[in-house]
Every structure is written in structure tokens, then in C-alpha cells.
Design a protein around this motif. Structure first.
Motif, PDB file in Angstrom:
ATOM      1  N   ASP A 296       0.814  -1.221   0.000  1.00 37.18           N
ATOM      2  CA  ASP A 296       0.000   0.000   0.000  1.00 37.18           C
ATOM      3  C   ASP A 296       0.846   1.269   0.000  1.00 37.18           C
ATOM      4  OD1 ASP A 296      -2.259  -1.587   0.145  1.00 37.18           O
ATOM      5  OD2 ASP A 296      -2.431  -1.436   2.329  1.00 37.18           O
ATOM      6  N   ILE A 297       2.138   1.140   0.298  1.00 34.71           N
ATOM      7  CA  ILE A 297       2.993   2.319   0.434  1.00 34.71           C
ATOM      8  C   ILE A 297       3.102   3.055  -0.897  1.00 34.71           C
ATOM      9  CG2 ILE A 297       5.329   3.129   0.945  1.00 34.71           C
ATOM     10  CD1 ILE A 297       5.600   0.804   2.904  1.00 34.71           C
ATOM     11  N   ASP A 298       2.887   4.340  -0.839  1.00 32.84           N
ATOM     12  CA  ASP A 298       2.917   5.191  -2.033  1.00 32.84           C
ATOM     13  C   ASP A 298       4.354   5.653  -2.292  1.00 32.84           C
ATOM     14  OD1 ASP A 298       2.645   7.075  -4.011  1.00 32.84           O
ATOM     15  OD2 ASP A 298       0.951   8.112  -3.085  1.00 32.84           O
ATOM     16  N   ILE A 299       5.018   4.997  -3.220  1.00 30.61           N
ATOM     17  CA  ILE A 299       6.410   5.313  -3.530  1.00 30.61           C
ATOM     18  C   ILE A 299       6.548   6.736  -4.069  1.00 30.61           C
ATOM     19  CG2 ILE A 299       8.361   4.742  -5.022  1.00 30.61           C
ATOM     20  CD1 ILE A 299       7.990   2.800  -2.743  1.00 30.61           C
ATOM     21  N   GLU A 300       5.600   7.159  -4.877  1.00 32.49           N
ATOM     22  CA  GLU A 300       5.682   8.498  -5.460  1.00 32.49           C
ATOM     23  C   GLU A 300       5.580   9.579  -4.389  1.00 32.49           C
ATOM     24  OE1 GLU A 300       6.605   9.047  -8.549  1.00 32.49           O
ATOM     25  OE2 GLU A 300       6.741   6.857  -8.651  1.00 32.49           O
ATOM     26  N   MET A 301       4.816   9.302  -3.342  1.00 29.75           N
ATOM     27  CA  MET A 301       4.716  10.259  -2.243  1.00 29.75           C
ATOM     28  C   MET A 301       6.075  10.462  -1.584  1.00 29.75           C
ATOM     29  SD  MET A 301       4.535  10.733   1.321  1.00 29.75           S
ATOM     30  CE  MET A 301       3.912   9.325   2.212  1.00 29.75           C
ATOM     31  N   ILE A 302       6.834   9.384  -1.480  1.00 26.35           N
ATOM     32  CA  ILE A 302       8.159   9.482  -0.872  1.00 26.35           C
ATOM     33  C   ILE A 302       9.102  10.280  -1.768  1.00 26.35           C
ATOM     34  CG2 ILE A 302      10.151   8.181  -0.027  1.00 26.35           C
ATOM     35  CD1 ILE A 302       8.225   5.827   0.461  1.00 26.35           C
ATOM     36  N   LYS A 303       9.064   9.992  -3.052  1.00 27.21           N
ATOM     37  CA  LYS A 303       9.985  10.633  -3.993  1.00 27.21           C
ATOM     38  C   LYS A 303       9.699  12.118  -4.170  1.00 27.21           C
ATOM     39  CE  LYS A 303      10.917   6.542  -6.858  1.00 27.21           C
ATOM     40  NZ  LYS A 303      10.778   5.957  -8.217  1.00 27.21           N
ATOM     41  N   LYS A 304       8.440  12.475  -4.050  1.00 29.79           N
ATOM     42  CA  LYS A 304       8.037  13.849  -4.309  1.00 29.79           C
ATOM     43  C   LYS A 304       8.683  14.802  -3.306  1.00 29.79           C
ATOM     44  CE  LYS A 304       3.853  16.653  -4.948  1.00 29.79           C
ATOM     45  NZ  LYS A 304       2.374  16.666  -4.808  1.00 29.79           N
ATOM     46  N   ILE A 305       9.222  15.887  -3.815  1.00 30.72           N
ATOM     47  CA  ILE A 305       9.858  16.883  -2.948  1.00 30.72           C
ATOM     48  C   ILE A 305       8.810  17.905  -2.524  1.00 30.72           C
ATOM     49  CG2 ILE A 305      11.628  18.662  -2.779  1.00 30.72           C
ATOM     50  CD1 ILE A 305      13.233  17.131  -4.858  1.00 30.72           C
ATOM     51  N   ASP A 306       8.460  17.866  -1.257  1.00 29.55           N
ATOM     52  CA  ASP A 306       7.466  18.785  -0.704  1.00 29.55           C
ATOM     53  C   ASP A 306       8.067  19.538   0.471  1.00 29.55           C
ATOM     54  OD1 ASP A 306       5.126  18.145  -2.279  1.00 29.55           O
ATOM     55  OD2 ASP A 306       5.092  16.225  -1.233  1.00 29.55           O
ATOM     56  N   LYS A 307       7.530  20.712   0.718  1.00 31.73           N
ATOM     57  CA  LYS A 307       7.874  21.413   1.956  1.00 31.73           C
ATOM     58  C   LYS A 307       6.997  20.828   3.053  1.00 31.73           C
ATOM     59  CE  LYS A 307       7.900  25.925   4.236  1.00 31.73           C
ATOM     60  NZ  LYS A 307       9.190  25.679   4.902  1.00 31.73           N
ATOM     61  N   VAL A 308       7.626  20.260   4.059  1.00 30.56           N
ATOM     62  CA  VAL A 308       6.899  19.623   5.155  1.00 30.56           C
ATOM     63  C   VAL A 308       6.876  20.563   6.353  1.00 30.56           C
ATOM     64  CG1 VAL A 308       6.831  17.655   6.727  1.00 30.56           C
ATOM     65  CG2 VAL A 308       7.579  17.336   4.350  1.00 30.56           C
ATOM     66  N   ASP A 309       5.696  20.782   6.887  1.00 35.46           N
ATOM     67  CA  ASP A 309       5.577  21.635   8.076  1.00 35.46           C
ATOM     68  C   ASP A 309       4.428  21.114   8.937  1.00 35.46           C
ATOM     69  OD1 ASP A 309       5.488  23.530  10.025  1.00 35.46           O
ATOM     70  OD2 ASP A 309       5.152  25.241   8.692  1.00 35.46           O
ATOM     71  N   PHE A 310       4.772  20.459  10.035  1.00 35.66           N
ATOM     72  CA  PHE A 310       3.756  19.908  10.929  1.00 35.66           C
ATOM     73  C   PHE A 310       3.138  20.970  11.835  1.00 35.66           C
ATOM     74  CE2 PHE A 310       5.913  15.939   9.841  1.00 35.66           C
ATOM     75  CZ  PHE A 310       4.853  15.050   9.750  1.00 35.66           C
TER      76      PHE A 310
END
Length: 329
Positions: A296-310
Motif C-alpha cells: 500500500d505504500i505510495d512510492i511516489e509520495m516518498i519521492k516527491k519533494i514537498d515542503k513539510v511543516d507539521f
């Protein structure tokens, strides 16, 4: 009438891994933090104490009279003996073998005793032969657990893992990675190795450091670092160099873990089989991915470069834990 602030004596740990909250406690004026030492200046007495309390030696022969040290763990650092709260991390349960809680109750009438479980409660039956749920319930005014399942099983008070963000520089000597895992194998080695195989099959760069693994189970030994503990500062430097932190929960656990906290505090994507974040302010499907099956793990989500801010604002800091204890007691 204004209620006096509580002074805390914390029986914690000097383990490097817990530096984030150890440093925070040491800076608080209303906290005395004991890292497992007795308060004496004599190196000879400290050596005698170390031998007397040695785990290895006591496995061969259980040495008597350990209660003689009870008066040396806390030496009245607070002038005001009222409003004292003694907080034990459960890894210090061995202090119960010498009935230290009863000693504190006798010498500091009116004090409160709290114990905090930062691991699955049933693990303590393995670590301490004398471990007893009944003893815990009878001798502590408040029992805290990071684990939602232990809250349901034993009726203890749930409190999420507390952690602090400490400054760390990005160290370019460590390779950039797509996925980082640092931790003990425990009962999750099979899942960790399956995840690793899945990730490299999809071309991801993995940085895995797993301890507690027998040599005959060290699959991918040329790529995974086995049984080589690293400093917590290095863990954080590697966190800085990764896109995503992997969290695989051990059996019987449902709670915030150090890996979850590292992802939140350092704004890294998180892949986890632990649904604890779902329903909290920190759950964002763009950079938190919960899975029950590896496929189920979304590989593309991992590869995608996003700004992460929790948007973390100290919600799980150590001072919040002490405030919570004050309010409950």
C-alpha cells in the motif's frame, strides 16, 4: 490562596538516546534530575556502589542490603520539603526492589509518586523478575503510559511520548536518503526487512541502522548497518539528510514513538504502520502515510519533494508533561 508550584525529583536516565528531554529537564529550576547516580564525592564509594548494583554480578549472586544507598539518590536539594513529586521512569523500576517508594513516603510525608512507562508494559516483566502491576498500583499515585493499548489493558493514564527539539547541523558526510530507520529490531525485524526490500526494489535510497539482530538473520548485511549503535546526535544528523522517516511499531504498542517525534519536530515525511497520528492535528495525508500492507505504500509520495511543516509548537515538550502531572495530582 495561590497554590505553591510543585518541585519535581525525576529518576531518569543518562542514556544518550534520551538527550532531548534530559537536557530540557536539567534546565528547569523546579526539577532535580537524577541520571542513575548517588550523591557522593568519593570515587571509592561510587565504585563500591557500582559493583553492589551491577546487573551482571547480581545475576550470579543476588547481593543483599541494597537499601543502604536509599538516602543517597536525593539529598534534599529543594529547601522546601512540601509539594514534592518524585517521577520515576519505569527503567528505574529496580529501585522498587529496595522499596525506595516506601522510603520516600516515610521521609517526605505528603509527597506524590509517579511512574512513567515509555515502553510496552509487559516488556518490564522480562526486564525485572520482581515486576508487579499490583505493586505499581499500590505504591504510585499516578501511573502514566505512552501506549494506548496499555491504557485499555491496565487502566493506566495515557500520556503521549514527550520530546524536545535540539539544534542539529546538517552533516554532509552522511549520504542523502529517501528513507531512514534507526532502532532496535525487537519483534519487527521481518517487517523492517520486507520494507527495505520493497524500497530498494523501487529504486529508493535507504539508510537503515538496526540493533539487536543475530548474525544469521542479518539480511542485506552489505547495505544495512547492524548492531552498531550510533549517538543520538548522529541520528538527528541523518534525519536532516533524509526525506522520510520509517516507523514500524512493535507488537502491543499504539503510541507516539521517538521516530514519530523526530519526523514531527524536524519536519520530515513519515511512513508508519502506527495509526496514532490519524485524527490529530499532525496528520496530513501529503506527508504522513499510514499503511497496513507494505504494497500500500505510495512510492511516489516518498519521492516527491514537498515542503513539510507539521506546525509543531511544543505540544509534547517535557514541561507540558510536568504541567499535566500537576493538574492531575
Amino acid at each position: 490562596m495561590k497554590v505553591k508550584a510543585v518541585n519535581f525529583v525525576i529518576f531518569g536516565t543518562d542514556a544518550d538516546f534520551f538527550t532531548p528531554f534530559t537536557d530540557a529537564f536539567l534546565q528547569m529550576p523546579n526539577v532535580v534530575y537524577n541520571q542513575g547516580r548517588i550523591h557522593v564525592s568519593s570515587s571509592i564509594i561510587r565504585l563500591i556502589y557500582k559493583l553492589h548494583m551491577s546487573t551482571q554480578l547480581n545475576r550470579v549472586v543476588k547481593l543483599p542490603f541494597k537499601s543502604i544507598w536509599n538516602g543517597l539518590y536525593y539529598r534534599n536539594e529543594f529547601l522546601d520539603m512540601h509539594n514534592l513529586c518524585f517521577l520515576f521512569f519505569a527503567n528505574r523500576y529496580w529501585m522498587c526492589d529496595v522499596n525506595y517508594p516506601a522510603y520516600l513516603k516515610r521521609h517526605y510525608p505528603g509527597c506524590k509518586l509517579v511512574i512513567m512507562f515509555n515502553d510496552v508494559v509487559d516488556k518490564y516483566f522480562e526486564r525485572f523478575p520482581s515486576f508487579s502491576i499490583d505493586y505499581v498500583r499500590k505504591n504510585f499515585d499516578l501511573v502514566l503510559t505512552y501506549n494506548k493499548l496499555d491504557e485499555a489493558k491496565y487502566g493506566f493514564q495515557y500520556y503521549p511520548t514527550f520530546w524536545s527539539r535540539i539544534p542539529v547541523n546538517e552533516n554532509t558526510k552522511f549520504p542523502e536518503s529517501d528513507i531512514l530507520y534507526v532502532g532496535a529490531a525487537k519483534d519487527r525485524l521481518g517487517q523492517l526487512l520486507s520494507c527495505y526490500g520493497f524500497f530498494i526494489e523501487h529504486g529508493l535510497k535507504c539508510d537503515f541502522h538496526i540493533t539487536g539482530v543475530p548474525q544469521n538473520k542479518q539480511k542485506y548485511a552489505d547495505r544495512i548497518s547492524y548492531n552498531k549503535p550510533i549517538s543520538y546526535n548522529e541520528v538527528l544528523e541523518r534525519v536532516q539528510r533524509t526525506k522520510c522517516v520509517l516507523e514500524i511499531s512493535q507488537q502491543g504498542a499504539l503510541g507516539f514513538t521517538p521516530r514519530t517525534m523526530e519526523a514531527i519536530l524536524y519536519n520530515k515525511k513519515l511512513i508508519s504502520n502506527n495509526p496514532i497520528l490519524i485524527g490529530t492535528k499532525f496528520y496530513n495525508k501529503n506527508y504522513v502515510f499510514y499503511f497496513s500492507q507494505i504494497d500500500d505504500i505510495d512510492i511516489e509520495m516518498i519521492k516527491k519533494i514537498d515542503k513539510v511543516d507539521f506546525g509543531y509548537n511544543g505540544e509534547y515538550s517535557p514541561d507540558k508533561l510536568l504541567k499535566f502531572i500537576e493538574e492531575v495530582l
